[in-house]
Design a protein around this motif. Structure first.
Motif, short mmCIF file in Angstrom:
data_model
loop_
_atom_site.label_atom_id
_atom_site.label_comp_id
_atom_site.label_asym_id
_atom_site.label_seq_id
_atom_site.Cartn_x
_atom_site.Cartn_y
_atom_site.Cartn_z
N ARG A 1 0.82 -1.11 -0.07
CA ARG A 1 -0.18 -0.19 0.09
C ARG A 1 1.13 1.16 -0.17
NH1 ARG A 1 -2.02 2.38 5.11
NH2 ARG A 1 -0.69 1.78 6.79
N ILE A 2 0.32 2.34 -0.18
CA ILE A 2 1.04 3.63 -0.48
C ILE A 2 0.77 4.29 0.96
CG2 ILE A 2 1.45 5.61 -1.54
CD1 ILE A 2 0.69 4.20 -4.20
N VAL A 3 1.98 5.06 1.71
CA VAL A 3 1.56 5.96 2.65
C VAL A 3 2.39 7.20 2.57
CG1 VAL A 3 1.13 4.03 4.25
CG2 VAL A 3 3.36 4.92 3.79
N ARG A 4 1.96 8.21 2.98
CA ARG A 4 2.88 9.39 3.09
C ARG A 4 3.60 9.83 4.32
NH1 ARG A 4 2.70 13.11 -0.86
NH2 ARG A 4 0.64 12.34 -1.61
N ALA A 5 4.96 9.73 4.11
CA ALA A 5 5.64 9.82 5.12
C ALA A 5 5.56 11.41 5.87
CB ALA A 5 7.16 9.53 4.67
N ALA A 6 6.28 11.34 7.07
CA ALA A 6 6.23 12.72 7.88
C ALA A 6 6.93 13.85 7.02
CB ALA A 6 7.05 12.40 9.05
N LYS A 7 7.80 13.63 6.03
CA LYS A 7 8.32 14.71 5.11
C LYS A 7 7.56 14.78 4.13
CE LYS A 7 12.92 14.26 7.18
NZ LYS A 7 14.18 13.75 6.91
N GLY A 8 6.64 14.21 3.97
CA GLY A 8 5.65 14.44 2.59
C GLY A 8 5.76 13.62 1.53
N GLU A 9 6.86 12.86 1.51
CA GLU A 9 7.16 11.90 0.16
C GLU A 9 6.40 10.83 0.26
OE1 GLU A 9 10.46 10.60 3.52
OE2 GLU A 9 9.45 12.41 2.87
N THR A 10 6.10 10.26 -0.88
CA THR A 10 5.12 8.71 -1.01
C THR A 10 6.04 7.81 -0.80
OG1 THR A 10 3.65 10.08 -2.26
CG2 THR A 10 3.63 7.89 -2.51
N LEU A 11 5.49 6.63 -0.20
CA LEU A 11 6.30 5.59 0.21
C LEU A 11 5.33 4.09 0.05
CD1 LEU A 11 7.88 6.23 3.77
CD2 LEU A 11 8.91 6.34 1.43
N THR A 12 5.98 3.45 -0.65
CA THR A 12 5.29 1.97 -0.98
C THR A 12 5.57 0.91 0.07
OG1 THR A 12 4.92 2.36 -3.31
CG2 THR A 12 4.86 0.19 -2.57
N VAL A 13 4.83 0.65 0.96
CA VAL A 13 5.38 -0.29 1.90
C VAL A 13 4.58 -1.76 1.70
CG1 VAL A 13 5.42 1.18 3.71
CG2 VAL A 13 3.09 0.19 3.33
N THR A 14 5.26 -2.80 2.36
CA THR A 14 4.83 -4.03 2.01
C THR A 14 3.98 -4.83 3.23
OG1 THR A 14 7.00 -5.06 2.73
CG2 THR A 14 6.46 -4.44 0.24
N ALA A 15 4.00 -4.20 4.29
CA ALA A 15 3.24 -4.78 5.46
C ALA A 15 3.14 -3.60 6.33
CB ALA A 15 4.38 -5.76 6.34
N THR A 16 1.80 -3.87 7.11
CA THR A 16 1.36 -2.75 8.24
C THR A 16 0.96 -3.81 9.31
OG1 THR A 16 0.64 -1.25 6.25
CG2 THR A 16 -0.41 -1.19 8.68
N VAL A 17 1.45 -3.32 10.68
CA VAL A 17 1.36 -3.98 11.89
C VAL A 17 0.40 -3.07 12.48
CG1 VAL A 17 2.26 -4.67 13.98
CG2 VAL A 17 3.45 -5.05 11.87
N TYR A 18 -0.72 -3.33 13.06
CA TYR A 18 -1.64 -2.70 14.02
C TYR A 18 -1.47 -3.11 15.44
CZ TYR A 18 -3.73 -1.67 9.37
OH TYR A 18 -3.94 -1.29 8.07
N ALA A 19 -1.10 -2.43 16.26
CA ALA A 19 -0.78 -2.79 17.57
C ALA A 19 -1.53 -1.74 18.76
CB ALA A 19 0.81 -2.68 17.87
N ALA A 20 -1.32 -2.14 19.96
CA ALA A 20 -1.95 -1.29 20.92
C ALA A 20 -1.45 -0.03 20.90
CB ALA A 20 -1.84 -1.92 22.37
N LEU A 21 -2.05 0.90 21.37
CA LEU A 21 -1.68 2.42 21.16
C LEU A 21 -0.46 2.70 21.97
CD1 LEU A 21 -2.42 5.30 20.10
CD2 LEU A 21 -3.67 5.81 22.32
N ALA A 22 -0.10 1.99 23.09
CA ALA A 22 1.17 2.14 24.03
C ALA A 22 2.35 1.50 23.32
CB ALA A 22 0.68 1.35 25.30
N THR A 23 2.44 1.15 22.15
CA THR A 23 3.54 0.24 21.58
C THR A 23 4.45 1.34 21.27
OG1 THR A 23 2.15 -1.31 20.71
CG2 THR A 23 4.21 -1.12 19.71
N ASP A 24 5.74 1.07 21.55
CA ASP A 24 6.68 2.35 21.29
C ASP A 24 7.68 1.66 20.03
OD1 ASP A 24 8.62 4.48 21.31
OD2 ASP A 24 9.80 3.31 22.69
N CYS A 25 7.44 2.32 19.15
CA CYS A 25 8.37 1.82 17.79
C CYS A 25 8.91 3.33 17.06
CB CYS A 25 7.48 0.92 16.87
SG CYS A 25 8.45 0.25 15.57
N PRO A 26 10.20 3.52 17.27
CA PRO A 26 10.54 4.66 16.67
C PRO A 26 10.77 4.42 14.88
CG PRO A 26 12.08 4.16 18.49
CD PRO A 26 11.00 3.05 18.41
N THR A 27 10.67 5.38 14.17
CA THR A 27 10.80 5.16 12.76
C THR A 27 12.37 4.54 12.72
OG1 THR A 27 9.59 7.25 12.45
CG2 THR A 27 10.86 6.44 10.53
#
Length: 144
Positions: free
Chosen positions: A82-108
């Protein structure tokens, strides 16, 4: 030729339910239910976890340095492009998305090991905070 617009659903995942005045236009509201992320994961049989190695920067040689691995469970993993827009505005194609609890800490740029054994680098982190509303709150970790 004009198309007739379909009415909005009474309950949408990730959004607040319609207010009563608007819901009355669509008939009885007895079936409106809000769902929490843990309930969603239970409904879809997710019970597995991922391992996140938080990105800490680069060493003197320029190689990425990761922290101690942390297992996060339960999660919901969607392995599709799927296509996502990164923080700096560029368009990225990603191959996986993980949905986790809000408390999950995962830096870029963290390294994430999926249940399939495949590793991805977290390119886009999106916090979906309901701000006190009764909606599913979660973190989306998207990467390649």
């Amino acid at each position: 030729r004009l198309r007739q617009r379909r009415p909005a659903p009474l309950c949408r995942i990730g959004r607040a339910p319609l207010e009563a005045s608007r819901a009355a236009d669509y008939g009885p509201v007895a079936g409106v239910v809000t769902v929490d992320l843990t309930d969603l994961l239970d409904m879809h049989g997710a019970g597995f976890g991922v391992v996140i190695e938080p990105y800490q920067g680069k060493d003197a040689g320029g190689a990425a340095v990761y922290g101690a691995p942390v297992e996060v469970a339960p999660v919901w993993v969607d392995e599709r492009r799927r296509i996502v827009r990164a923080a700096k505005g560029e368009t990225l194609t990603v191959t996986a998305t993980v949905y986790a609890a809000l408390a999950t800490d995962c830096p870029t740029n963290s390294r994430v090991t999926l249940p399939s054994g495949r590793q991805i680098i977290a390119l886009h982190i999106a916090r979906r905070d309901g701000g006190g509303l009764d909606v599913p709150e979660h973190v989306e970790i998207a990467g390649n």
